[in-house]
Scaffold this motif. Structure first.
Motif, PDB file in Angstrom:
ATOM      1  N   PHE A  19      62.335   2.451  71.454  1.00  0.00           N
ATOM      2  CA  PHE A  19      63.392   1.828  71.054  1.00  0.00           C
ATOM      3  C   PHE A  19      63.569   1.300  69.570  1.00  0.00           C
ATOM      4  O   PHE A  19      62.188   1.145  69.076  1.00  0.00           O
ATOM      5  CB  PHE A  19      64.206   0.306  72.012  1.00  0.00           C
ATOM      6  N   SER A  20      64.413   0.470  69.031  1.00  0.00           N
ATOM      7  CA  SER A  20      64.585   0.199  67.502  1.00  0.00           C
ATOM      8  C   SER A  20      64.999  -0.285  67.729  1.00  0.00           C
ATOM      9  O   SER A  20      66.581  -0.717  68.115  1.00  0.00           O
ATOM     10  CB  SER A  20      64.490   1.016  66.431  1.00  0.00           C
ATOM     11  N   ILE A  21      64.291  -2.001  66.528  1.00  0.00           N
ATOM     12  CA  ILE A  21      66.002  -3.311  65.967  1.00  0.00           C
ATOM     13  C   ILE A  21      66.474  -2.938  64.439  1.00  0.00           C
ATOM     14  O   ILE A  21      64.851  -2.880  64.246  1.00  0.00           O
ATOM     15  CB  ILE A  21      65.514  -4.552  67.329  1.00  0.00           C
ATOM     16  N   SER A  22      67.308  -2.790  64.398  1.00  0.00           N
ATOM     17  CA  SER A  22      67.169  -2.958  63.069  1.00  0.00           C
ATOM     18  C   SER A  22      67.000  -4.042  62.508  1.00  0.00           C
ATOM     19  O   SER A  22      68.186  -6.097  63.135  1.00  0.00           O
ATOM     20  CB  SER A  22      68.731  -2.419  62.844  1.00  0.00           C
ATOM     21  N   LEU A  53      53.754  -4.231  75.327  1.00  0.00           N
ATOM     22  CA  LEU A  53      54.558  -3.871  74.074  1.00  0.00           C
ATOM     23  C   LEU A  53      54.218  -3.758  72.601  1.00  0.00           C
ATOM     24  O   LEU A  53      53.546  -4.185  72.186  1.00  0.00           O
ATOM     25  CB  LEU A  53      55.980  -4.824  74.437  1.00  0.00           C
ATOM     26  N   TYR A  54      54.272  -2.508  71.687  1.00  0.00           N
ATOM     27  CA  TYR A  54      53.913  -2.212  70.935  1.00  0.00           C
ATOM     28  C   TYR A  54      55.150  -1.850  69.662  1.00  0.00           C
ATOM     29  O   TYR A  54      56.491  -1.704  70.443  1.00  0.00           O
ATOM     30  CB  TYR A  54      53.615  -0.700  70.694  1.00  0.00           C
ATOM     31  N   TYR A 112      57.723   0.489  70.885  1.00  0.00           N
ATOM     32  CA  TYR A 112      57.946   1.303  72.203  1.00  0.00           C
ATOM     33  C   TYR A 112      57.539   0.582  73.038  1.00  0.00           C
ATOM     34  O   TYR A 112      56.324  -0.564  73.467  1.00  0.00           O
ATOM     35  CB  TYR A 112      57.369   2.500  72.704  1.00  0.00           C
ATOM     36  N   VAL A 113      57.431   0.277  74.444  1.00  0.00           N
ATOM     37  CA  VAL A 113      57.154  -0.036  76.080  1.00  0.00           C
ATOM     38  C   VAL A 113      56.776   0.697  76.810  1.00  0.00           C
ATOM     39  O   VAL A 113      57.317   2.173  76.659  1.00  0.00           O
ATOM     40  CB  VAL A 113      58.140  -1.285  76.300  1.00  0.00           C
ATOM     41  N   SER A 114      55.608   0.778  77.357  1.00  0.00           N
ATOM     42  CA  SER A 114      54.789   1.719  77.815  1.00  0.00           C
ATOM     43  C   SER A 114      53.928   1.001  79.371  1.00  0.00           C
ATOM     44  O   SER A 114      53.241  -0.024  79.516  1.00  0.00           O
ATOM     45  CB  SER A 114      53.956   2.276  77.180  1.00  0.00           C
ATOM     46  N   ILE A 115      53.754   1.626  80.567  1.00  0.00           N
ATOM     47  CA  ILE A 115      53.143   1.863  81.421  1.00  0.00           C
ATOM     48  C   ILE A 115      52.686   2.336  81.802  1.00  0.00           C
ATOM     49  O   ILE A 115      51.859   3.458  81.231  1.00  0.00           O
ATOM     50  CB  ILE A 115      54.247   1.328  82.756  1.00  0.00           C
ATOM     51  N   GLU A 116      51.319   2.022  82.638  1.00  0.00           N
ATOM     52  CA  GLU A 116      50.520   3.221  83.154  1.00  0.00           C
ATOM     53  C   GLU A 116      50.670   3.390  84.596  1.00  0.00           C
ATOM     54  O   GLU A 116      50.107   2.487  85.484  1.00  0.00           O
ATOM     55  CB  GLU A 116      48.664   2.056  82.762  1.00  0.00           C
ATOM     56  N   ASP A 117      51.103   4.604  84.663  1.00  0.00           N
ATOM     57  CA  ASP A 117      51.438   5.163  86.033  1.00  0.00           C
ATOM     58  C   ASP A 117      51.063   6.584  86.072  1.00  0.00           C
ATOM     59  O   ASP A 117      50.671   7.245  84.519  1.00  0.00           O
ATOM     60  CB  ASP A 117      52.522   5.148  86.038  1.00  0.00           C
ATOM     61  N   ASN A 118      50.060   7.149  87.257  1.00  0.00           N
ATOM     62  CA  ASN A 118      49.829   8.184  86.763  1.00  0.00           C
ATOM     63  C   ASN A 118      50.197   9.346  87.442  1.00  0.00           C
ATOM     64  O   ASN A 118      49.236  10.333  87.434  1.00  0.00           O
ATOM     65  CB  ASN A 118      48.305   7.635  87.845  1.00  0.00           C
ATOM     66  N   ASP A 119      51.564   9.202  87.769  1.00  0.00           N
ATOM     67  CA  ASP A 119      52.125  10.095  88.416  1.00  0.00           C
ATOM     68  C   ASP A 119      52.747  11.086  87.611  1.00  0.00           C
ATOM     69  O   ASP A 119      52.336  11.631  86.455  1.00  0.00           O
ATOM     70  CB  ASP A 119      52.930   9.247  89.423  1.00  0.00           C
ATOM     71  N   LEU A 120      54.181  10.595  87.377  1.00  0.00           N
ATOM     72  CA  LEU A 120      55.179  11.358  85.927  1.00  0.00           C
ATOM     73  C   LEU A 120      54.706  10.601  85.182  1.00  0.00           C
ATOM     74  O   LEU A 120      54.995   9.658  84.837  1.00  0.00           O
ATOM     75  CB  LEU A 120      56.722  11.420  86.563  1.00  0.00           C
TER      76      LEU A 120
END
Length: 642
Positions: A298-301, A249-250, A282-290
């Motif tokens: 996403f944003s939270i005001s 999560l960033y 944003y939230v990201s995952i490590e996936d070698n496919d698509l």
């Protein structure tokens, strides 16, 4: 056999020339006297017979030689089996959706398809190229070489029906050859129904070697605490091997938290707890496919206080003051006689609490209020003027009140799927203490119910439009008629009904989604809002709503990411956009779907097939060869035949 220049065959009459030459000997014979020809008589007869044979052979060769030359100039050919379609126009449909990121035997499917087009398309061929988001009409491979080499993946899903409609709209006197290059992910029988029978397409379906993929699908606020948000991240594993996946999560590109997803089923929800403040990351995952669905922006005001007023008797409005507290709401309670109509446009939500009659001036003002983005909550009075109330509600939908029934009813059903309850309940629950109402109105409505009585009649209905919502109760909820105020449902129901999404909640929009977005800002008629980040900038379609602006993004932006809405150079609000997840499941391919259509392994195969089937078999070269052979034969006869 056919001839391109059949008029040249009239020259076959020239064959009479060698016949005349051979039949009429124009040379005069000169007599030679010998002393004795007794010994030459037999030889003379033999020579005369041999000479006649030679002359006939020469005549035949020369006639055939001349005939072959004439026929060769007439250009004979055998017509191809598909010659009637030789003049067809060519259209190439190239799917550049994100599922074409999958890797085949020779690399990414889209990049390999582009390379084949560049290598195998004839340079003199004219065609039209259509992708998910661009059209290149009547071009050639040299002209669009640069565009193909720089072709990007499109957030627009592959819609064959739409593309075929564009091709069909191109009016032409010729038929059309349509070559469709797609991995067929998401292709349905309905998209094939509109294929024109006169323009049967050729399909090239590149196949991915690995169809595994993990996607980050959505994010929501699971729970709001005093100082923290508890986020829920939904992820989907489309592979059979549930390997652990790293998720991070960033916020503002700074790492906030990291965890490992251990998939026990296809869908998993991961929880993160973050400080209760503005978030833009944003939230990201490590996936070698698509790779396109590995990030979810996403944003939270920053929390803005919501302006809410209730209109009704003060003693009946007391319970609302305990729900709309000062830390999140600017709440005011007014009797109808003390209402300041000028303050209505400044509100985010208005509650009509058991008014016996709604004045016409208030009806007109509230209609404008709802149309400009305000939420309206209507609680009927036991002695309400039904005709007056129905006239008012008719402006917002089909909800209409009928008679008041004195039968006590339990409120037993919660519509957990209603947007009002998004993120409210962790699990569906049925074992709670049912609230009740002693007297209820019979209402007719086509709006979705939020809460229902035990007889399935609606207790609370909600009609949501693009910018606002109208909620209608079917019974008074004062303490004399109902115990709903003591129910655990009272707080989440009224809390969520008053909120407008731009002020609270998560912004995680989907590119291409037709829904609008409302920003709380006061603009003049000449001012416009701009949406931009470091890579992209655009001006959305916008509509002024008093102190709000409704934005329509259509197919913008082109790239997913975190953006900011600006009023000139002043930042107004953060907003985030994501690619639709329609291409994430690589297994949604029905290979039998295209069994009734012509298919090919590669673009070169299709081009070769079309050329072979539509190219006439030219045989004039053979007649040239025969002419040369007869010329050589004539020379041999002259030289060797005595």
């Amino acid at each position: 056999m056919h001839f391109k220049q059949p008029e040249i065959l009239y020259f076959l009459f020239l064959l009479i020339v060698p016949i005349l030459v051979h039949l009429f000997q124009l040379r005069r014979f000169k007599k030679e006297y010998f002393t004795n020809v007794r010994f030459l008589k037999i030889l003379s007869i033999q020579t005369r017979k041999s000479s006649k044979i030679k002359k006939w052979l020469l005549l035949t060769c020369r006639m055939l030689l001349l005939a072959c030359i004439i026929i060769a100039f007439a250009q004979p050919f055998f017509e191809s089996k598909d010659s009637k379609n030789a003049s067809n126009e060519m259209y190439i449909v190239l799917d550049n959706s994100f599922s074409m990121q999958a890797k085949g035997k020779k690399g990414e499917l889209l990049k390999r398809a582009v390379q084949e087009l560049l290598e195998e398309t004839p340079e003199n061929a004219t065609f039209s190229l259509l992708t998910n988001n661009d059209n290149y009409w009547n071009t050639d491979i040299k002209t669009i070489r640069s565009e193909l080499q720089n072709l990007k993946y499109s957030a627009t899903p592959f819609q064959l029906t739409t593309i075929l409609a564009k091709i069909k709209a191109r009016k032409s006197a010729f038929k059309k050859d349509i070559i469709i290059i797609t991995d067929a992910v998401g292709l349905t029988p309905n998209q094939l129904k509109n294929i024109d029978t006169d323009n049967v397409p050729y399909f090239i379906v590149p196949k991915a070697e690995q169809k595994n993929n993990v996607a980050v699908d959505s994010v929501f606020i699971r729970q709001t605490l005093d100082d923290f948000y508890e986020l829920g991240i939904n992820a989907t594993n489309y592979s059979e091997d549930f390997k652990p996946i790293s998720m991070a999560l960033y916020n503002q590109n700074k790492l906030v938290a990291k965890t490992i997803i251990n998939f026990k089923s296809k869908n998993e929800t991961v929880n993160f707890t973050i400080p209760k403040q503005a978030f833009h990351g944003y939230v990201s995952i490590e996936d070698n496919d698509l790779t396109y669905d590995n990030k979810l922006f996403f944003s939270i005001s920053k929390i803005k206080k919501t302006n809410v007023i209730s209109i009704g008797a003060p003693e009946k409005n007391n319970f609302l003051g305990r729900i709309y507290t000062n830390d999140e709401f600017n709440y005011g309670s007014f009797a109808l006689s003390n209402l300041d109509y000028n303050s209505i446009d400044k509100q985010d939500a208005i509650i009509l609490n058991e008014l016996d009659e709604i004045p016409q001036a208030l009806q007109t003002t509230l209609k404008s209020f709802v149309n400009k983005g305000g939420n309206l909550i209507v609680i009927p009075s036991e002695i309400v003027s039904i005709s007056n109330l129905n006239t008012f509600l008719k402006q917002f939908g089909t909800t209409q009140f009928q008679s008041l029934e004195p039968n006590e009813k339990l409120i037993t059903k919660i519509n957990f799927n209603h947007p009002l309850f998004a993120g409210v309940f962790e699990n569906k629950t049925n074992n709670f203490q049912y609230p009740k109402a002693k007297k209820t109105f019979v209402i007719s409505t086509t709006s979705p119910s939020v809460l229902n009585f035990e007889d399935q009649s609606p207790f609370l209905t909600g009609l949501k439009n693009a910018v606002s919502s109208v909620y209608v109760f079917s019974a008074p909820i004062n303490t004399l008629n109902s115990n709903f105020q003591q129910s655990p449902l009272i707080v989440p129901v009224f809390y969520k009904m008053a909120l407008s999404k731009p002020n609270n909640g998560i912004s995680a929009n989907t590119i291409g989604n037709s829904s609008s977005y409302v920003v709380s800002v006061l603009l003049s008629k000449d001012e416009i809002l701009t949406v931009k980040n470091q890579e992209e900038q655009f001006i959305p379609v916008q509509k002024l709503l008093n102190n709000k602006v409704q934005l329509f993004f259509n197919d913008y932006p082109e790239k997913a990411g975190n953006y900011t809405i600006y009023d000139s150079q002043k930042p107004i609000e953060n907003i985030s956009f994501n690619y639709p997840r329609t291409e994430s499941d690589l297994n949604q391919v029905n290979e039998n779907l295209l069994s009734d259509y012509k298919t090919g392994d590669s673009i070169s195969t299709i081009f070769d097939t079309l050329q072979t089937n539509r190219t006439d078999n030219q045989i004039w070269k053979w007649f040239i060869i025969f002419a040369l052979l007869f010329l050589a034969l004539e020379t041999a006869i002259i030289k060797f035949v005595k």
